[in-house]
Design an enzyme around this catalytic site. Structure first.
Site, PDB file in Angstrom:
ATOM      1  N   ARG A 120      88.689 -76.334  54.495  1.00  0.00           N
ATOM      2  CA  ARG A 120      89.801 -75.408  54.090  1.00  0.00           C
ATOM      3  C   ARG A 120      88.914 -74.585  52.862  1.00  0.00           C
ATOM      4  O   ARG A 120      88.347 -75.060  52.051  1.00  0.00           O
ATOM      5  CB  ARG A 120      91.303 -76.009  53.603  1.00  0.00           C
ATOM      6  CG  ARG A 120      91.967 -75.995  54.743  1.00  0.00           C
ATOM      7  CD  ARG A 120      93.376 -76.791  54.503  1.00  0.00           C
ATOM      8  NE  ARG A 120      94.111 -75.798  53.528  1.00  0.00           N
ATOM      9  CZ  ARG A 120      94.642 -75.865  52.258  1.00  0.00           C
ATOM     10  NH1 ARG A 120      94.017 -77.076  51.650  1.00  0.00           N
ATOM     11  NH2 ARG A 120      95.209 -75.145  51.758  1.00  0.00           N
ATOM     12  N   LYS A 186      91.172 -89.492  50.362  1.00  0.00           N
ATOM     13  CA  LYS A 186      91.079 -88.531  51.697  1.00  0.00           C
ATOM     14  C   LYS A 186      90.441 -89.353  52.811  1.00  0.00           C
ATOM     15  O   LYS A 186      89.328 -89.728  52.622  1.00  0.00           O
ATOM     16  CB  LYS A 186      90.370 -87.126  51.206  1.00  0.00           C
ATOM     17  CG  LYS A 186      90.474 -86.173  52.473  1.00  0.00           C
ATOM     18  CD  LYS A 186      90.548 -84.782  51.991  1.00  0.00           C
ATOM     19  CE  LYS A 186      90.533 -83.687  53.104  1.00  0.00           C
ATOM     20  NZ  LYS A 186      90.846 -82.593  52.803  1.00  0.00           N
ATOM     21  N   ARG A 321      97.395 -80.200  43.192  1.00  0.00           N
ATOM     22  CA  ARG A 321      96.716 -81.183  42.428  1.00  0.00           C
ATOM     23  C   ARG A 321      97.850 -82.042  41.913  1.00  0.00           C
ATOM     24  O   ARG A 321      98.901 -81.561  41.660  1.00  0.00           O
ATOM     25  CB  ARG A 321      95.842 -80.688  41.425  1.00  0.00           C
ATOM     26  CG  ARG A 321      94.483 -80.468  42.005  1.00  0.00           C
ATOM     27  CD  ARG A 321      93.560 -80.697  40.682  1.00  0.00           C
ATOM     28  NE  ARG A 321      93.592 -79.538  39.780  1.00  0.00           N
ATOM     29  CZ  ARG A 321      92.934 -79.624  38.574  1.00  0.00           C
ATOM     30  NH1 ARG A 321      92.608 -80.636  38.095  1.00  0.00           N
ATOM     31  NH2 ARG A 321      93.053 -78.198  38.060  1.00  0.00           N
TER      32      ARG A 321
HETATM   33  C1  BTN Z   1      90.069 -79.938  55.093  1.00  0.00           C
HETATM   34  O1  BTN Z   1      90.385 -81.038  54.535  1.00  0.00           O
HETATM   35  O2  BTN Z   1      89.286 -79.040  54.358  1.00  0.00           O
HETATM   36  C2  BTN Z   1      89.915 -79.524  56.545  1.00  0.00           C
HETATM   37  C3  BTN Z   1      88.724 -80.111  57.422  1.00  0.00           C
HETATM   38  C4  BTN Z   1      88.782 -79.825  58.794  1.00  0.00           C
HETATM   39  C5  BTN Z   1      87.379 -80.275  59.600  1.00  0.00           C
HETATM   40  C6  BTN Z   1      87.429 -80.384  60.833  1.00  0.00           C
HETATM   41  S1  BTN Z   1      86.144 -81.064  61.782  1.00  0.00           S
HETATM   42  C7  BTN Z   1      86.581 -80.399  63.260  1.00  0.00           C
HETATM   43  C8  BTN Z   1      86.823 -78.781  62.947  1.00  0.00           C
HETATM   44  N1  BTN Z   1      85.740 -77.982  62.878  1.00  0.00           N
HETATM   45  C9  BTN Z   1      85.355 -77.782  61.792  1.00  0.00           C
HETATM   46  O3  BTN Z   1      84.593 -76.844  61.619  1.00  0.00           O
HETATM   47  N2  BTN Z   1      86.324 -77.985  60.984  1.00  0.00           N
HETATM   48  C10 BTN Z   1      87.398 -78.863  61.661  1.00  0.00           C
END
Ligand code: BTN
Length: 323
Positions: A120, A186, A321
């Site tokens: 994100r 996380k 946060r």
């Molecule tokens: C986050 O917490 O920032 C979200 C992470 C999401 C990662 C997943 S891995 C599979 C899918 N493909 C990506 O490029 N991102 C999501």
């Protein structure tokens, strides 16, 4: 970054058990010279695979690799979804968005490794080879974008439930809007992206990453507390089992979400809510909200009690946060 060719895949399969194989044994199996083997072994490091070479013994992977078995995974998914499996890709979310839509039923994109995994807020998602779970589901939703409030929370609930199916006492929680945590660290995240028209048929792409077994070296660029399932589950299942379990829960959840929206999952979310009752600082665009988190609404908004009254914050590009 280069792609993994058929010979590279064969090499990984030969070394997957973490045992030493001599250069000549590998060369013979692949029909190439020992020098060519050395070059191929070097290239595997680009995908986050650590290799050791010892004189007189040959090569081995520093850790065995647990590859996903796409045939077994598709068999578990049955006709609930069509599986697209790749050894390496830039991002499964990008793959899911790239196909021509709208789709008629769920498509699932699974990979062993992402070279440009997206997190994100424009962040990178660390996606070393065969370490974690990386997948995206492209799913048709009617009712336009407005019908999607709270989807990332409902996805979090489904993934948390799947993990507890594997290990019921696991203390997994959800940090609004998209983090899966275990004891405050996380363990996974959700990235939702959209393809389609504003008011008509929308295809939603649900990207999920769950840390399976990651070394400190592979996670060296992660700038927050993290953990992985291998450290937290009583018994770490094979990645195929993990993927099957998480995807099954999600494919069960999505039609319910389509029909009823997040309200059907609100009570479940409350049970996993990691921030309820805590002092939080939420940055949403150029606005900073300070207050106490007091739960979520039926449309997925976070309620924050401030001296000026209760504020409602929606997901998207916000950061939260706990203070
Ligand atoms: C986050 O917490 O920032 C979200 C992470 C999401 C990662 C997943 S891995 C599979 C899918 N493909 C990506 O490029 N991102 C999501």
């Amino acid at each position: 970054m280069s792609v993994l060719k058929e010979a590279d895949q064969q090499l990984i399969r030969l070394l997957a058990d973490g045992q030493f194989r001599s250069g000549s044994e590998l060369g013979e199996a692949l029909g190439i010279s020992r020098a060519a083997i050395w070059k191929r072994v070097q290239r595997l490091e680009e995908f986050g695979l650590a290799l050791e070479s010892v004189k007189g013994k040959g090569y081995r992977l520093a850790q065995p690799v647990d590859l996903i078995d796409p045939l077994s995974l598709q068999a578990t998914l049955g006709d609930r979804a069509q599986l697209h499996y790749q050894w390496v890709t830039e991002s499964t979310n990008a793959d899911a968005l790239a196909i021509e839509g709208p789709v008629s039923g769920p498509l699932v994109f699974v990979t062993e490794c992402q070279t440009a995994g997206r997190g994100r807020r424009g962040r990178q998602w660390q996606s070393p080879f065969a370490a974690n779970l990386y997948f995206s589901i492209r799913f048709p939703v009617s009712g336009g974008f407005a019908a999607l409030g709270g989807l990332s929370l409902a996805v979090g609930v489904a993934v948390a439930q799947a993990l507890q199916e594997l290990d019921p006492p696991l203390s997994v929680t959800l940090k609004w809007p998209n983090d899966l945590q275990i004891n405050g660290a996380k363990v996974g995240g959700v990235l939702i992206e959209l393809a389609g028209e504003m008011d008509g048929q929308v295809d939603v792409v649900i990207g999920v990453g769950v840390n399976g077994r990651m070394t400190g070296h592979q996670a060296r660029d992660i700038d927050q507390a993290w953990t992985d399932l291998a450290s937290e589950l009583a018994d770490m299942p094979p990645r195929t089992t993990l993927a099957a379990c998480v995807l099954s829960r999600l494919l069960e959840m999505l039609p319910h979400f389509s029909q009823h929206g997040f309200v059907a999952f609100q009570n479940d979310f409350d049970r996993y809510d990691a921030v309820r009752g805590k002092l939080v600082q939420v940055q949403s665009g150029d606005q900073m909200i300070l207050g106490r988190a007091v739960g979520v609404l039926a449309d997925g908004a976070l309620r924050v009690e401030t001296p000026d009254g209760v504020r409602e914050v929606y997901g998207g590009e916000v950061s939260l946060r706990v203070r």
